[in-house]
Design an enzyme around this catalytic site. Structure first.
Site, PDB file in Angstrom:
ATOM      1  N   TYR A 142       0.850  -1.199   0.000  1.00 31.01           N
ATOM      2  CA  TYR A 142       0.000   0.000   0.000  1.00 31.01           C
ATOM      3  C   TYR A 142       0.874   1.233   0.000  1.00 31.01           C
ATOM      4  O   TYR A 142       1.817   1.330   0.787  1.00 31.01           O
ATOM      5  CB  TYR A 142      -0.915   0.005   1.235  1.00 31.01           C
ATOM      6  CG  TYR A 142      -1.840   1.206   1.270  1.00 31.01           C
ATOM      7  CD1 TYR A 142      -2.846   1.350   0.318  1.00 31.01           C
ATOM      8  CD2 TYR A 142      -1.708   2.194   2.242  1.00 31.01           C
ATOM      9  CE1 TYR A 142      -3.694   2.458   0.335  1.00 31.01           C
ATOM     10  CE2 TYR A 142      -2.557   3.297   2.277  1.00 31.01           C
ATOM     11  CZ  TYR A 142      -3.546   3.420   1.318  1.00 31.01           C
ATOM     12  OH  TYR A 142      -4.390   4.510   1.337  1.00 31.01           O
ATOM     13  N   ASP A 234       9.164   2.372   0.849  1.00 32.02           N
ATOM     14  CA  ASP A 234       8.087   3.145   1.448  1.00 32.02           C
ATOM     15  C   ASP A 234       8.102   2.834   2.947  1.00 32.02           C
ATOM     16  O   ASP A 234       7.607   1.795   3.380  1.00 32.02           O
ATOM     17  CB  ASP A 234       6.750   2.759   0.806  1.00 32.02           C
ATOM     18  CG  ASP A 234       5.590   3.585   1.359  1.00 32.02           C
ATOM     19  OD1 ASP A 234       5.808   4.339   2.338  1.00 32.02           O
ATOM     20  OD2 ASP A 234       4.475   3.467   0.817  1.00 32.02           O
ATOM     21  N   LYS A 263       3.442   9.464   8.689  1.00 25.66           N
ATOM     22  CA  LYS A 263       3.094   8.985  10.039  1.00 25.66           C
ATOM     23  C   LYS A 263       4.022   9.544  11.141  1.00 25.66           C
ATOM     24  O   LYS A 263       3.968  10.734  11.412  1.00 25.66           O
ATOM     25  CB  LYS A 263       2.994   7.462  10.020  1.00 25.66           C
ATOM     26  CG  LYS A 263       1.869   7.080   9.034  1.00 25.66           C
ATOM     27  CD  LYS A 263       1.356   5.695   9.013  1.00 25.66           C
ATOM     28  CE  LYS A 263       0.120   5.648   8.106  1.00 25.66           C
ATOM     29  NZ  LYS A 263       0.123   4.692   7.037  1.00 25.66           N
TER      30      LYS A 263
END
Ligand SMILES: *Cc1c(COP(=O)(O)O)cnc(C)c1O
Length: 445
Positions: A142, A234, A263
């Site tokens: 994702y 990522d 995040k």
């Protein structure tokens, strides 16, 4: 538990917010609880119910809901002073210097406002500097809500995984199974000249948590280098979560060309970043000609929160605490599974954890895997533990979501609401929280 207030808020929300929420994973069945406030490792909902929180904002909240004092005062100071200007500020430089000092692949950064924006920008940069169009991604990986990676299919053809994306976008994306070195080498043998980058999470953290098998990340490093393509990690979830301040790339000892962050790097505020070798990152405008820009990018409040977050972790034993509790939780759940559901698999590392409802696991575990699957080949469970996104999709996902998650919630434990998303231990969690959580697992499994 009474949920009258949440139900009535959701009723109102359904009239004015798409699906009643602002991010689709929040729309839990039959309706989500609305949070009133956080308290350390706990959240309290609109009806006054208290939960031990392992969602932690889906990853950003390394400290739980009460950030350390230096974070809070830096946020207040920067919010009161501006809050933003459209001109550079010192705190952006300080935060970038800190990240560049600690993360192996990073010499230079560009801050953006979300993980999605980071992966969009990184893919554009990779295409811009290589002059190639194709990117290789992992099935079940994702990278946010971006056009190039919302695809399904395999090496022989991909299509968009949602309406609204022209199929021509997917023509440039090649999904491959995670942990499958042979397939990625075949893809490079066939399309090597056209591949700008391999984009992957170092650990699949949005699909049950899948740990790389020995040598896989090294193989990606090797094959990209051999074909003049970039390797992009990522680390939006794993960054400053796995491996501490050096991130997962430091822990695994594999250095990508570019890294995307989000995040934790924003200390609980909206954030993203692309980092990497200076000669690459410099190719963003205005130094180079790959366009990149953003009104809120490098927002002083976010930068201050992120910077104080990481500085506090450098000066205190934050990772020691969260990793110890993560290990205790995963080992405790493994014990419970041995009696109650030997076919299930505990996954995760550092302060991430999940239980994958695999259908055919073995009860025995190698020593290295008793606190979470780390793909040890000699482990009796090796053939059954998930290696790819498809392995996680083929588990008892309905039971997880419709029975188990609800039962845990009723017992005051807030987990991510489906089989796929990772869960997190924070600095605010205590041994007592872990023990209470294990009791709930014992009762709910
Ligand atoms: C969360 C996440 C994203 C997207 O970040 P947003 O801030 O939600 O846009 C991208 N990649 C990974 C690995 C993520 O976990």
């Amino acid at each position: 538990m009474n949920h009258d207030e949440s139900r009535s808020l959701y009723d109102r929300a359904l009239s004015v917010l798409a699906g009643g929420v602002n991010s689709s994973v929040r729309a839990t069945q039959p309706y989500p609880f609305f949070v009133e406030r956080g308290d350390g490792a706990h959240v309290i909902d609109a009806d006054g119910n208290r939960y031990v929180d392992y969602v932690m904002g889906y990853g950003p909240l390394l400290y739980g809901h009460d950030a350390p004092e230096p974070v809070q005062s830096a946020v207040q100071k920067h919010a009161a002073a501006g809050p933003m200007y459209g001109a550079p500020t010192e705190i952006e430089v300080e935060h970038a210097e800190f990240v560049a000092r600690h993360v192996p692949s990073v010499e230079m950064l560009r801050f953006v406002n979300s993980g999605t924006e980071a992966t969009v920008s990184a893919v554009r940069l990779a295409r811009g500097v290589t002059g190639r169009d194709k990117i290789v991604v992992m099935q079940g990986g994702y990278h946010g809500a971006q056009e190039s990676t919302l695809v399904e299919g395999g090496p022989d053809g991909a299509k968009p995984s949602t309406p609204g994306i022209p199929s021509s976008f997917a023509d440039h994306t090649i999904p491959v199974p995670f942990n499958d070195e042979e397939t990625v080498r075949e893809v490079f043998a066939e399309h090597g000249e056209d591949i700008a980058a391999v984009l992957t999470e170092p650990i699949l953290a949005n699909t049950g948590i899948v740990h790389p098998v020995d040598g896989y990340l090294e193989a990606l490093r090797d094959v990209t280098e051999a074909h003049g393509a970039l390797l992009i990690f990522d680390e939006v979830i794993t960054g400053f979560r796995v491996g501490g301040l050096q991130c997962a790339q430091g822990k695994f000892g594999v250095t990508p060309d570019l890294t995307t962050f989000g995040k934790i790097i924003g200390g609980g505020f909206p954030v993203g970043a692309v980092g990497g070798k200076a000669e690459l990152v410099e190719q963003f405008t205005p130094g180079g000609d790959v366009f990149q820009s953003g009104t809120f990018s490098g927002h002083p409040v976010t930068m201050a929160a992120g910077h104080e977050y990481l500085k506090y972790a450098a000066e205190n034993d934050v990772y020691g605490h969260v990793d110890r509790l993560g290990e205790k939780l995963r080992a405790g759940i493994t014990d419970i599974l041995e009696d109650q559901a030997p076919e299930y698999t505990v996954v995760g590392t550092d302060s991430m954890f999940k239980t994958v409802f695999t259908r055919h696991g073995a009860a025995e575990r190698a020593d290295a895997c008793v606190d979470g699957c780390s793909q040890v080949e000699s482990c009796p469970n090796y053939d059954a533990c998930p290696k790819t996104g498809a392995d996680v999709s083929n588990t008892e996902t309905d039971r997880w979501e419709r029975v188990f998650w609800q039962e845990m919630k009723d017992r005051g434990v807030f987990l991510t609401a489906n089989q796929f998303e990772s869960q997190f231990v924070s600095y605010a969690h205590t041994d007592e929280d872990i023990e209470k959580t294990l009791e709930a697992y014992k009762a709910a499994l």
